[in-house]
Design an enzyme around this catalytic site. Structure first.
Site, PDB file in Angstrom:
ATOM      1  NE  ARG A  56      -4.257  -1.521   0.290  1.00 30.26           N
ATOM      2  CZ  ARG A  56      -4.366  -2.634  -0.466  1.00 30.26           C
ATOM      3  NH1 ARG A  56      -3.432  -2.952  -1.323  1.00 30.26           N
ATOM      4  NH2 ARG A  56      -5.437  -3.406  -0.356  1.00 30.26           N
ATOM      5  CD  GLU A 106      -2.874   3.050  -5.223  1.00 27.02           C
ATOM      6  OE1 GLU A 106      -3.851   2.313  -5.512  1.00 27.02           O
ATOM      7  OE2 GLU A 106      -1.828   2.611  -4.767  1.00 27.02           O
ATOM      8  CG  HIS A 117      -3.059  -0.948  -6.683  1.00 22.74           C
ATOM      9  ND1 HIS A 117      -3.415  -0.340  -5.515  1.00 22.74           N
ATOM     10  CD2 HIS A 117      -2.955  -2.272  -6.382  1.00 22.74           C
ATOM     11  CE1 HIS A 117      -3.538  -1.238  -4.549  1.00 22.74           C
ATOM     12  NE2 HIS A 117      -3.268  -2.425  -5.050  1.00 22.74           N
TER      13      HIS A 117
HETATM   14  C1  DGY Z   1      -5.064  -6.311  -2.602  1.00 22.24           C
HETATM   15  O1  DGY Z   1      -5.722  -7.330  -2.863  1.00 22.24           O
HETATM   16  O2  DGY Z   1      -4.996  -5.848  -1.471  1.00 22.24           O
HETATM   17  C2  DGY Z   1      -4.341  -5.673  -3.734  1.00 22.24           C
HETATM   18  O3  DGY Z   1      -3.742  -4.502  -3.404  1.00 22.24           O
HETATM   19  C3  DGY Z   1      -5.241  -5.496  -4.932  1.00 22.24           C
HETATM   20  O4  DGY Z   1      -5.200  -6.656  -5.580  1.00 22.24           O
END
Ligand code: DGY
Length: 333
Positions: free
Chosen positions: A240, A269, A288
């Site tokens: 993240r 984002e 992402h």
């Molecule tokens: C998640 O699943 O947390 C990813 O960041 C998106 O696939």
């Protein structure tokens, strides 16, 4: 009026309305309202459309907070189509007897592949080479042009030895790398050596982040973190954006304190195209895409649907984040 469950699905799912696709599975059990726009529903739209629902299937872009929960008194399950669930106020859900599920396991390999794609692209300066070639800057072969850094035989540091961290470490074996890892405690059979974070940062030529975003990990990659890295090291983040202090990363790249970075996640984002971070040298970025393969996203949607249906039937699915919520929900009912 129908006594079927009512669900709000915050985005069209992979497979669309095809027979056997995740949405079709849901439709067989419930009345569903799908938000079909490409962008997430606004807070107001989400609140209005979800108001009479028993279940929500959300993406990481939806904030499931107290205000939303208060607006959906019937709500019993939130199935978040992501392994990360920092967008969901889990304690608030638990207090209201709302089960939360996520999608662990099915995106491990795809996300590990993406960490490696970024690592290799940053190490070997692939986007710079691509841009130079297309921009007509490809001159005769030169012994010092666009020199990157070795990958094979180098040291890789994994911060957060969960499923994805482990999958990234396993891939490193094929490159003959030494793997170090740090986390709260050593884990069984991890393909690497457990070391304190400072030690990992001081020794690793590649540092790959795999911690969830929590109050403890928020901005943990700060100026001191980057100052502890080697000047020839490359930083990779596929978890993240919130775990990184982006101003500190920008400064570390600009000053040459670290050699490069590969990011699949940022704050915010989407990040504006004119954000100063994007002008940093030796930075490779992706929007992402960690879990973005057809197979993985389909599996994530199916797992989210399974969690949603199980929760509505009063069963605890294997992907429950707060199984204790079901007992709280029963008491509430
Ligand atoms: C998640 O699943 O947390 C990813 O960041 C998106 O696939």
């Amino acid at each position: 009026m129908s006594d079927r469950h009512r669900l709000f699905i915050s985005r069209m799912l992979p497979g669309g309305e095809a027979p056997g696709a995740p949405l079709a599975v849901l439709r067989a059990h419930a009345d569903i309202d799908v938000w079909e726009a490409g962008s997430p529903p606004t807070t107001e739209v989400l609140r209005a459309r979800a108001a009479g629902c028993d279940g929500l299937l959300t993406m990481l872009t939806e904030r499931v907070d107290r205000a939303l929960l208060d607006a959906i008194p019937r709500l019993r399950v939130v199935a978040n189509m992501a392994v990360g669930y920092d967008n969901v106020d889990v304690p608030a859900c638990t207090a209201r007897g709302v089960l939360v599920t996520n999608t662990p396991g099915v995106l491990t390999e795809a996300t590990a592949d993406m960490a490696w794609a970024l690592l290799l692209a940053a190490a070997r300066r692939l986007p710079e080479g691509d841009r130079a070639l297309r921009g007509g800057e490809w001159g005769p072969w030169h012994p010092t042009w666009l020199l990157g850094h070795r990958v094979s035989g180098a040291t890789l540091g994994i911060v957060g030895p969960g499923r994805i961290g482990r999958a990234v470490a396993q891939r490193a074996q094929g490159f003959g790398m030494r793997v170090l890892y740090s986390g709260r405690r050593p884990v069984t059979d991890f393909p690497g050596a457990f070391v304190p974070l400072d030690d990992l940062l001081a020794r690793s030529e590649y540092v790959s982040m795999h911690v969830p975003l929590t109050p403890e990990t928020e901005r943990m990659c700060d100026a001191a973190f980057f100052a502890s890295m080697r000047p020839d090291a490359i930083f990779v983040n596929t978890t993240r954006g919130g775990v990184v202090d982006q101003a500190a990363l920008l400064e570390a790249l600009r000053s040459g304190q670290i050699a490069g970075a590969g990011l699949d996640v940022m704050t915010p984002e989407p990040i504006p195209a004119d954000d100063p971070l994007l002008a940093a040298p030796h930075l490779v970025v992706a929007p992402h895409l960690g879990s973005a393969t057809l197979e993985t996203r389909t599996a994530m949607a199916h797992l989210a649907v399974e969690g949603l249906l199980a929760g509505l039937e009063g069963r605890v699915p294997s992907n429950a984040v707060n199984p204790e919520a079901l007992a709280a929900g029963r008491r509430r009912a």
